[in-house]
Design an enzyme around this catalytic site. Structure first.
Site, PDB file in Angstrom:
ATOM      1  CG  ASP A  68       0.990   1.186  -5.668  1.00 62.41           C
ATOM      2  OD1 ASP A  68       2.075   1.708  -5.010  1.00 62.41           O
ATOM      3  OD2 ASP A  68       0.625   1.866  -6.523  1.00 62.41           O
TER       4      ASP A  68
ATOM      5  CD  GLU B  30       5.351   5.236  -7.473  1.00 61.89           C
ATOM      6  OE1 GLU B  30       6.261   5.711  -8.180  1.00 61.89           O
ATOM      7  OE2 GLU B  30       4.745   4.080  -7.953  1.00 61.89           O
TER       8      GLU B  30
END
Length: 491
Positions: free
Chosen positions: A79, A146
């Protein structure tokens, strides 16, 4: 889109980074990218699987004759932070990232670039398809979410990974290797505050504080940059002399990005409009003077609104909320005494909102000491208890304790001297690398973190130095080949 990336060196890495730029992947929206990578792995003849959370693992067997070398885990997160300039319409769930090269750096137009951690992911993919590389058993671990919660690492399956060595590819400084990081937690404050109808002589105005640099709430927290939430609350406190009442507030978009913009709607007496406008102009100059040389782009503007809100906080609630926000911890709390020059404990007032009396705050507390995270979170609880708000702590994750005697670290330092010609700086970072969480689940892993030079992460100023990517790629290949010859470590 982004065809020019495939003209950069090393070409295999940039080809994969192009795929990442063209595939929307904000936190929580990584599914399309995961599917693309699984199909790619099948074409490459690689084994792939996911754990219960959805984290993706790709595996490649060792080069023949190197089966007993230590298994290596190449680790990064899929991400990216979704930040765009306010005047640039960009849907991070649908639109690709548009990149360009300027003065030796790769940038994005008006948005975050996603080099954090797209370059680490791209490097791992390029390693997996490198037919000339001699290597032991390889795994690539790509975690999810994350940037918002460390969810992928926190929910990572235990007894799943096989490797003995983990190379985290999520650092942002060439010439440095990281062996420790801060832990952290989200502090969430919520309240339903009492409202009242506007008085007959009241009008609505909007205040907009914009133009700040922002940045990463761990790496950049010590640089003295303005926090839009902190600064706009300060302005609102000064305007309380004119009996203002808050109607709404919106500041920051991510708890781990220093807020660059904040907006407040307030009610005030129509008779005070000119006086408040004059005071706002004075406050803008004061803030610009204080932040000169750090955040020269700050602007503070007041705009009368034609629409008349149905409700605003009552006078007492407005005053108490602004008082609490003004007193809330923010910025650097303490510098480390054991690691000189490193922030030990900090807090970022990341996201603040008020809508129809519903107040929400999300702050990110970080520290090299888990006890300090707990203490700072408790200070938030104690403060906001005074206004009747509810406080909870979420997504806590541990720090990564440095191991200065690591054999892996010694190997990296030797290779850095050979390939770069200098000794790497051994660092502890005031940011939330996933290594601390992974070490808790896999305590036998040896790990280090390194990467190319990325600046302005978590903001539309994000950029990566092209020459540092070539250096990073060379070091990564050299380290993997060096480990492939070490059968003793793999025994």
């Amino acid at each position: 889109m982004n065809e020019h990336l495939e003209q950069l060196a090393p070409q295999p890495l940039w080809r994969h980074f192009r795929t990442l730029c063209n595939t929307p992947r904000p936190s929580g929206h990584e599914a399309e990218l995961v599917s693309i990578l699984e199909r790619w792995a099948e074409r490459q003849g690689l084994v792939h699987d996911r754990d219960g959370f959805g984290n993706l693992r790709l595996r490649k067997p060792a080069t023949p004759g190197h089966e007993n070398a230590p298994g290596i885990i190449l680790q990064g997160h899929l991400d990216m932070v979704a930040q765009a300039n306010a005047d640039h319409p960009h849907d991070f769930t649908r639109d690709p990232i548009e990149t360009y090269v300027e003065d030796g750096w790769l940038r994005a137009r008006h948005t975050t670039l996603g080099a954090d951690n797209g370059l680490g992911v791209a490097a791992a993919l390029a390693i997996l398809e490198d037919s000339e590389l001699v290597h032991g058993p390889l795994e690539a671990l790509f975690t999810l979410e994350e940037e918002t919660s460390m969810g992928g690492a926190l929910q990572l399956a235990e007894n799943w990974l096989d490797g003995r060595v983990l190379l985290n590819l999520d650092s942002e400084d060439r010439g440095e290797v990281f062996i420790g990081c801060a832990g952290g937690a989200d502090v969430v404050v919520e309240a339903q505050l009492p409202t009242a109808e506007p008085g007959p002589g009241e009008v609505a105005v909007q205040l907009a504080l914009t133009g700040l640099s922002g940045g990463h709430s761990g790496i950049d927290i010590h640089r003295g940059r303005g926090n839009a939430n902190r600064l706009l609350v300060r302005v609102l406190r000064a305007l309380e002399a004119y009996d203002i009442r808050l109607v709404g507030y919106r500041g920051g978009t991510l708890r781990n990005a220093i807020p660059r913009e904040a907006f407040a709607t307030l009610m005030l007496s129509a008779d005070e409009i000119d006086a408040v406008a004059s005071r706002v102009a004075t406050l803008e100059q004061e803030l610009r003077t204080e932040l000169a040389g750090v955040d020269d782009g700050l602007t503070l503007a007041m705009t009368p609104l034609e629409a008349r809100p149905a409700q605003a906080l009552n006078a007492h609630a407005s005053h108490m909320l602004l008082a609490a926000l003004n007193a809330a911890p923010y910025g650097v709390e303490r510098m480390s005494s054991s690691v000189p020059g490193v922030v030990e404990t900090s807090n970022n007032l990341g996201v603040v909102s008020l809508d129809e009396g519903r107040f929400h705050l999300c702050a990110l507390v970080r520290s090299l000491r888990d006890s300090a995270v707990n203490d700072l979170a408790d200070r938030f609880r104690g403060l906001f208890d005074l206004i009747g708000a509810r406080t909870r702590v979420e997504n806590a994750y541990p720090g990564w304790t440095p191991a200065t005697d690591s054999a892996l670290l010694a190997r990296f330092r030797r290779l850095h001297r050979q390939h770069v010609g200098s000794e790497p700086a051994v660092k502890v970072i005031h940011a939330g690398l996933e290594c601390g969480i992974l070490a808790g689940k896999y305590p036998a892993l040896e790990m280090i973190s390194f990467g190319p030079s990325i600046r302005g992460a978590h903001s539309p100023d994000e950029r990566v130095e092209l020459s540092s990517v070539e250096e990073f790629w060379g070091l990564l290949r050299a380290l993997i080949e060096d480990l492939a010859c070490d059968t003793a470590m793999g025994a």
